[in-house]
Design a protein around this motif. Structure first.
Motif, PDB file in Angstrom:
ATOM      1  N   GLY A   1       0.806  -1.220   0.000  1.00 47.14           N
ATOM      2  CA  GLY A   1       0.000   0.000   0.000  1.00 47.14           C
ATOM      3  C   GLY A   1       0.837   1.267   0.000  1.00 47.14           C
ATOM      4  O   GLY A   1       0.397   2.317   0.479  1.00 47.14           O
ATOM      5  N   VAL A   2       2.039   1.191  -0.558  1.00 51.88           N
ATOM      6  CA  VAL A   2       2.959   2.329  -0.592  1.00 51.88           C
ATOM      7  C   VAL A   2       3.047   2.842  -2.023  1.00 51.88           C
ATOM      8  O   VAL A   2       3.289   2.068  -2.953  1.00 51.88           O
ATOM      9  CB  VAL A   2       4.365   1.913  -0.095  1.00 51.88           C
ATOM     10  CG1 VAL A   2       5.338   3.079  -0.191  1.00 51.88           C
ATOM     11  CG2 VAL A   2       4.283   1.398   1.332  1.00 51.88           C
ATOM     12  N   PRO A   3       2.859   4.144  -2.258  1.00 52.23           N
ATOM     13  CA  PRO A   3       2.958   4.657  -3.619  1.00 52.23           C
ATOM     14  C   PRO A   3       4.377   4.540  -4.164  1.00 52.23           C
ATOM     15  O   PRO A   3       5.345   4.687  -3.423  1.00 52.23           O
ATOM     16  CB  PRO A   3       2.539   6.132  -3.483  1.00 52.23           C
ATOM     17  CG  PRO A   3       2.769   6.466  -2.060  1.00 52.23           C
ATOM     18  CD  PRO A   3       2.535   5.205  -1.288  1.00 52.23           C
ATOM     19  N   SER A   4       4.485   4.283  -5.469  1.00 56.01           N
ATOM     20  CA  SER A   4       5.794   4.129  -6.085  1.00 56.01           C
ATOM     21  C   SER A   4       5.917   5.035  -7.297  1.00 56.01           C
ATOM     22  O   SER A   4       4.926   5.413  -7.929  1.00 56.01           O
ATOM     23  CB  SER A   4       6.033   2.670  -6.491  1.00 56.01           C
ATOM     24  OG  SER A   4       5.064   2.244  -7.431  1.00 56.01           O
ATOM     25  N   ALA A   5       7.170   5.356  -7.630  1.00 55.80           N
ATOM     26  CA  ALA A   5       7.469   6.196  -8.781  1.00 55.80           C
ATOM     27  C   ALA A   5       8.488   5.497  -9.659  1.00 55.80           C
ATOM     28  O   ALA A   5       9.323   4.730  -9.180  1.00 55.80           O
ATOM     29  CB  ALA A   5       8.001   7.551  -8.333  1.00 55.80           C
ATOM     30  N   LEU A   6       8.425   5.781 -10.947  1.00 59.03           N
ATOM     31  CA  LEU A   6       9.304   5.155 -11.928  1.00 59.03           C
ATOM     32  C   LEU A   6      10.178   6.203 -12.603  1.00 59.03           C
ATOM     33  O   LEU A   6       9.694   7.250 -13.031  1.00 59.03           O
ATOM     34  CB  LEU A   6       8.466   4.451 -13.005  1.00 59.03           C
ATOM     35  CG  LEU A   6       9.226   3.959 -14.237  1.00 59.03           C
ATOM     36  CD1 LEU A   6      10.097   2.751 -13.877  1.00 59.03           C
ATOM     37  CD2 LEU A   6       8.254   3.610 -15.372  1.00 59.03           C
ATOM     38  N   VAL A   7      11.479   5.882 -12.708  1.00 60.44           N
ATOM     39  CA  VAL A   7      12.416   6.674 -13.496  1.00 60.44           C
ATOM     40  C   VAL A   7      13.003   5.757 -14.555  1.00 60.44           C
ATOM     41  O   VAL A   7      13.408   4.631 -14.255  1.00 60.44           O
ATOM     42  CB  VAL A   7      13.558   7.241 -12.630  1.00 60.44           C
ATOM     43  CG1 VAL A   7      14.509   8.073 -13.488  1.00 60.44           C
ATOM     44  CG2 VAL A   7      13.007   8.076 -11.496  1.00 60.44           C
ATOM     45  N   ALA A   8      13.063   6.221 -15.796  1.00 61.30           N
ATOM     46  CA  ALA A   8      13.661   5.421 -16.858  1.00 61.30           C
ATOM     47  C   ALA A   8      14.361   6.336 -17.846  1.00 61.30           C
ATOM     48  O   ALA A   8      13.987   7.495 -18.012  1.00 61.30           O
ATOM     49  CB  ALA A   8      12.597   4.598 -17.582  1.00 61.30           C
ATOM     50  N   GLY A   9      15.385   5.778 -18.489  1.00 63.34           N
ATOM     51  CA  GLY A   9      16.032   6.537 -19.545  1.00 63.34           C
ATOM     52  C   GLY A   9      15.029   6.890 -20.617  1.00 63.34           C
ATOM     53  O   GLY A   9      15.002   8.015 -21.120  1.00 63.34           O
ATOM     54  N   ARG A  10      14.216   5.895 -20.962  1.00 63.83           N
ATOM     55  CA  ARG A  10      13.093   6.127 -21.873  1.00 63.83           C
ATOM     56  C   ARG A  10      11.935   5.259 -21.419  1.00 63.83           C
ATOM     57  O   ARG A  10      12.133   4.166 -20.877  1.00 63.83           O
ATOM     58  CB  ARG A  10      13.459   5.788 -23.328  1.00 63.83           C
ATOM     59  CG  ARG A  10      13.799   4.325 -23.531  1.00 63.83           C
ATOM     60  CD  ARG A  10      14.181   4.021 -24.965  1.00 63.83           C
ATOM     61  NE  ARG A  10      13.029   3.998 -25.853  1.00 63.83           N
ATOM     62  CZ  ARG A  10      12.281   2.916 -26.102  1.00 63.83           C
ATOM     63  NH1 ARG A  10      12.536   1.770 -25.477  1.00 63.83           N
ATOM     64  NH2 ARG A  10      11.283   2.963 -26.946  1.00 63.83           N
ATOM     65  N   ILE A  11      10.738   5.746 -21.605  1.00 59.06           N
ATOM     66  CA  ILE A  11       9.525   4.979 -21.319  1.00 59.06           C
ATOM     67  C   ILE A  11       8.856   4.734 -22.659  1.00 59.06           C
ATOM     68  O   ILE A  11       8.385   5.661 -23.319  1.00 59.06           O
ATOM     69  CB  ILE A  11       8.593   5.725 -20.352  1.00 59.06           C
ATOM     70  CG1 ILE A  11       9.323   5.976 -19.021  1.00 59.06           C
ATOM     71  CG2 ILE A  11       7.321   4.914 -20.110  1.00 59.06           C
ATOM     72  CD1 ILE A  11       8.525   6.797 -18.024  1.00 59.06           C
ATOM     73  N   ALA A  12       8.859   3.482 -23.095  1.00 56.25           N
ATOM     74  CA  ALA A  12       8.374   3.132 -24.424  1.00 56.25           C
ATOM     75  C   ALA A  12       6.861   3.312 -24.532  1.00 56.25           C
ATOM     76  O   ALA A  12       6.135   3.192 -23.530  1.00 56.25           O
ATOM     77  CB  ALA A  12       8.761   1.696 -24.746  1.00 56.25           C
ATOM     78  N   PRO A  13       6.372   3.574 -25.739  1.00 57.98           N
ATOM     79  CA  PRO A  13       4.920   3.746 -25.925  1.00 57.98           C
ATOM     80  C   PRO A  13       4.105   2.539 -25.514  1.00 57.98           C
ATOM     81  O   PRO A  13       2.949   2.680 -25.101  1.00 57.98           O
ATOM     82  CB  PRO A  13       4.792   4.017 -27.436  1.00 57.98           C
ATOM     83  CG  PRO A  13       6.126   4.557 -27.851  1.00 57.98           C
ATOM     84  CD  PRO A  13       7.123   3.858 -26.982  1.00 57.98           C
ATOM     85  N   ASP A  14       4.695   1.323 -25.622  1.00 62.44           N
ATOM     86  CA  ASP A  14       3.945   0.118 -25.271  1.00 62.44           C
ATOM     87  C   ASP A  14       4.035  -0.240 -23.790  1.00 62.44           C
ATOM     88  O   ASP A  14       3.495  -1.252 -23.353  1.00 62.44           O
ATOM     89  CB  ASP A  14       4.435  -1.067 -26.102  1.00 62.44           C
ATOM     90  CG  ASP A  14       5.861  -1.492 -25.762  1.00 62.44           C
ATOM     91  OD1 ASP A  14       6.617  -0.645 -25.226  1.00 62.44           O
ATOM     92  OD2 ASP A  14       6.215  -2.652 -26.021  1.00 62.44           O
ATOM     93  N   ALA A  15       4.719   0.575 -23.012  1.00 59.52           N
ATOM     94  CA  ALA A  15       4.924   0.264 -21.596  1.00 59.52           C
ATOM     95  C   ALA A  15       3.687   0.604 -20.777  1.00 59.52           C
ATOM     96  O   ALA A  15       3.054   1.642 -20.994  1.00 59.52           O
ATOM     97  CB  ALA A  15       6.122   1.033 -21.061  1.00 59.52           C
ATOM     98  N   ASP A  16       3.376  -0.260 -19.818  1.00 62.09           N
ATOM     99  CA  ASP A  16       2.265  -0.015 -18.901  1.00 62.09           C
ATOM    100  C   ASP A  16       2.828   0.512 -17.587  1.00 62.09           C
ATOM    101  O   ASP A  16       3.320  -0.252 -16.765  1.00 62.09           O
ATOM    102  CB  ASP A  16       1.477  -1.300 -18.671  1.00 62.09           C
ATOM    103  CG  ASP A  16       0.289  -1.104 -17.729  1.00 62.09           C
ATOM    104  OD1 ASP A  16       0.002   0.062 -17.377  1.00 62.09           O
ATOM    105  OD2 ASP A  16      -0.330  -2.110 -17.341  1.00 62.09           O
TER     106      ASP A  16
END
Length: 375
Positions: free
Chosen positions: A318-333
């Protein structure tokens, strides 16, 4: 109000390791929210940065330097990590990584790809050094390999003997597999008392269209005519060694997974095992926010990769999470993350982001801190 923040990224492959990425994200976050308690827990799935991740995330871990034979046959300086003793491993656990001993990173930048000659002997030498230290358990990361030798070099360093029809030792690398006629594993070092766990993020078999040569050989410089020869060498090895070439993960790291199965090791999904060993579940349960990431977040990332696994742990707690990526692809969920940050978006291009990854990771950390500040 001060928050507890767990920062648990994977490496951003080819640009920055997981430990350095976590530090950069933490610097950016702390610039915006200096009173927050930020805990760094860099992650890995068995590839490049696995040793660094354990060294940074486990209190009391010690880096153990070792000189081994690199994948080109020259000495390289590497290290393994000794984790503190536990009830399950009273003499400690050794974490040994193929990438920093026999990995493609050891072939220069850009790598001097040698599909028939690179080998895993140095990985075996580092494992032997850990065994000589007397550890109770081994954890082996086998991503980012440079070779397709079926783990023969590693097994040789651990006491196996591979001979040709004339009774001579075969040469190192996949080239030697083309002439292998006998395999004697009777001299292999015994497993440590609490076994050998192998971290891998692939499930490919050893042979065939989905195997080590066909799928990963081209990444290591193998041309269309080379792949059948590499596969034939692996098939010769498989006919001589008592292990299942169809087992999930046998084709990992140019067939090193197969060699480790022959030794008696157990192959497991890398990110889940690393999370368990570093105590990620407990850290996330005590956190207010979790930040994870990797170099490229795409349609495959949710299935077994570090960000997907860390995000699932956070969701369960129940803890909110955040994502960092070099790139986030269009097909990524990325719908399960409360916030996202793309280094390509921040830097203006993929090239700019890759040129200065620490700078843009710090910027991403600050961006996410501001996003959560408003919550």
């Amino acid at each position: 109000m001060a928050r507890t923040v767990v920062i648990a990224p994977d490496s951003f492959k080819g640009t920055i390791g997981a430990a350095a990425a976590a530090e950069a994200l933490a610097a950016g976050w702390s610039r915006v929210r200096p009173s927050d308690d930020v805990r760094l827990m860099p992650m890995a799935d068995g590839g490049e940065g696995t040793v660094d991740a354990f060294a940074a995330a486990v209190p009391g871990a010690h880096r153990m330097p070792v000189t081994v034979t690199g994948p080109e046959g020259t000495p390289v300086e590497a290290s393994w990590v000794l984790l503190p003793a536990t009830g399950e491993a009273p003499r400690g656990t050794a974490v040994v990584e193929l990438a920093n001993t026999s990995g493609i990173e050891r072939l220069g930048t850009p790598p001097r790809l040698r599909p028939f000659d690179a080998h895993t002997k140095g990985f075996g030498e580092a494992i032997a050094a850990a065994l000589a230290h007397g550890v109770s358990r081994l954890v082996l990361g086998i991503g980012s390999s440079s070779s397709t030798d079926g783990g023969a070099g590693m097994l040789t360093a651990l006491g196996a003997r591979f001979m040709d029809a004339a009774g001579a030792h075969i040469v190192d690398g996949a080239r030697g597999l083309a002439t292998v006629a006998t395999a004697d594993l009777s001299g292999l070092a015994p497993l440590p008392p609490h076994g050998v766990t192998v971290l891998s993020d692939v499930t490919n078999p050893l042979l065939g269209a989905g195997g080590a040569a066909a799928v990963f050989g081209p990444q290591k410089g193998a041309g269309p005519d080379d792949v059948p020869a590499l596969d034939a060498g692996l098939a010769r090895l498989a006919a001589l060694v008592d292990a299942d070439p169809d087992a999930a993960g046998a084709g990992a790291a140019g067939g090193t997974g197969f060699g480790l199965l022959a030794w008696g090791a157990r192959l497991v999904p890398g990110s889940a095992a690393v999370a368990e060993l570093v105590g990620l579940d407990a850290a996330v349960a005590a956190a207010s926010v979790v930040v994870t990431g990797e170099g490229s977040y795409d349609g495959q990332s949710a299935a077994g990769k570090v960000p997907g696994h860390v995000g699932a742990i956070a969701a369960s707690a129940g803890v909110p999470s955040a994502l960092v990526a070099g790139r986030i692809a269009p097909d990524a969920d990325a719908a399960g993350f409360a916030a996202t940050a793309s280094l390509t978006g921040l830097a203006g291009s993929g090239e700019a982001a890759m040129a200065e990854p620490a700078r843009w990771l710090e910027a991403a950390g600050a961006q996410l801190a501001r996003a959560f500040e408003e919550r």
